[in-house]
Design an enzyme around this catalytic site. Sequence first.
Site, PDB file in Angstrom:
ATOM      1  N   LYS A  23      -4.228  44.212-122.845  1.00  0.00           N
ATOM      2  CA  LYS A  23      -2.970  44.816-122.413  1.00  0.00           C
ATOM      3  C   LYS A  23      -2.402  45.831-123.408  1.00  0.00           C
ATOM      4  CE  LYS A  23      -0.923  41.522-119.254  1.00  0.00           C
ATOM      5  NZ  LYS A  23       0.255  40.684-119.055  1.00  0.00           N
ATOM      6  N   ASP A  74       5.313  43.443-115.296  1.00  0.00           N
ATOM      7  CA  ASP A  74       5.680  42.053-115.629  1.00  0.00           C
ATOM      8  C   ASP A  74       7.199  41.840-115.650  1.00  0.00           C
ATOM      9  OD1 ASP A  74       3.128  40.980-115.827  1.00  0.00           O
ATOM     10  OD2 ASP A  74       2.923  41.484-117.942  1.00  0.00           O
ATOM     11  N   GLY A  93       5.591  36.235-127.749  1.00  0.00           N
ATOM     12  CA  GLY A  93       4.295  36.849-127.458  1.00  0.00           C
ATOM     13  C   GLY A  93       4.472  38.008-126.485  1.00  0.00           C
TER      14      GLY A  93
END
Length: 281
Positions: free
Chosen positions: A71, A108, A136
């Site tokens: 990512k 997201d 994270g």
Amino acid sequence: MNISGAARLAAVIGHPIKHSLSPRLHNYWLRQCGIDGAYIPLEIAPEHLEKTLRALPLMGFKGCNVTLPHKESLLSIVDEVLPVARKIGAINTVTVDNSGRLIGTNTDAYGFIENIRSLDPYFAFSHGPAVVLGAGGAARAVCAGLLDAGVPLVYLLNRTRDKADIIREHLGDKIQVESWENRNAVLAKAAILVNTTSLGMVGKDPLDIDLTLLPTDALVTDIVYNPLETPLLKQAKLRGNHIVDGLGMLIYQAILGFEAWFGTRPEVTPELRQFLLEIKK
Ligand code: ATR
């Protein structure tokens, strides 16, 4: 699956990829919408990521999702990074434009917020601070989504404090870093509590937290979806807090990619949730 020679193609790229629910999700929607298309998993090692991405337009792919561990590295590979992906510092969705350029975005934050809106339409993000546990990749998207949705302040707590400080540097003063040891006390200020750590996931320890000070009208949500009801969500439900599980975030983050690649906005239904859950049994 019944696809023709003119089928539209998309993929999910990760390493490993075999546990991904995305192929099941996108191919369900393709069937539901009667679209001539396919969505396939590609297990690609980091050293082959760039070559694979560059081959997608040549092979006629409309785009792809990317997942761990790619990512962040994709930021320096695609031809254009949309502002939301720059803000989150990661790309999870790529579209191929008409000239074959790779456009990277991140859905997201959208997925996280839309899932809450769909399950609790009356929740007002602007009414009070959020407490976010973990720092994270997922935490960064969650924090960006919460701030965009109007949350006035995010208390961010992580076992390794430095990682929370980096998110604050990136997203600004509305992120306030607190120490991990302070997690029970800070709950008194929370209108929404979000677990973005891996704690509570099958095979991991449960999150060690005491919810006593959390207002009972606070929303509690977990991005872990295996199990669907984590020990944190169980504990919150027992004391009367409204809870939102993590499966919806996965579903809602997928909507924007599907729409971009296949030209139709798919629906989120109870049957779809059930279909995705069957594979975990
Ligand atoms: P991702 O980037 O996908 O969110 P990650 O980087 O593995 O995944 O992050 C997992 C999160 O769970 C981190 O915030 C991690 O805390 P650290 O940054 O201190 O590692 C948190 N986490 C994992 N195990 C934990 C534990 N036993 N106690 C507290 N936090 C934990």
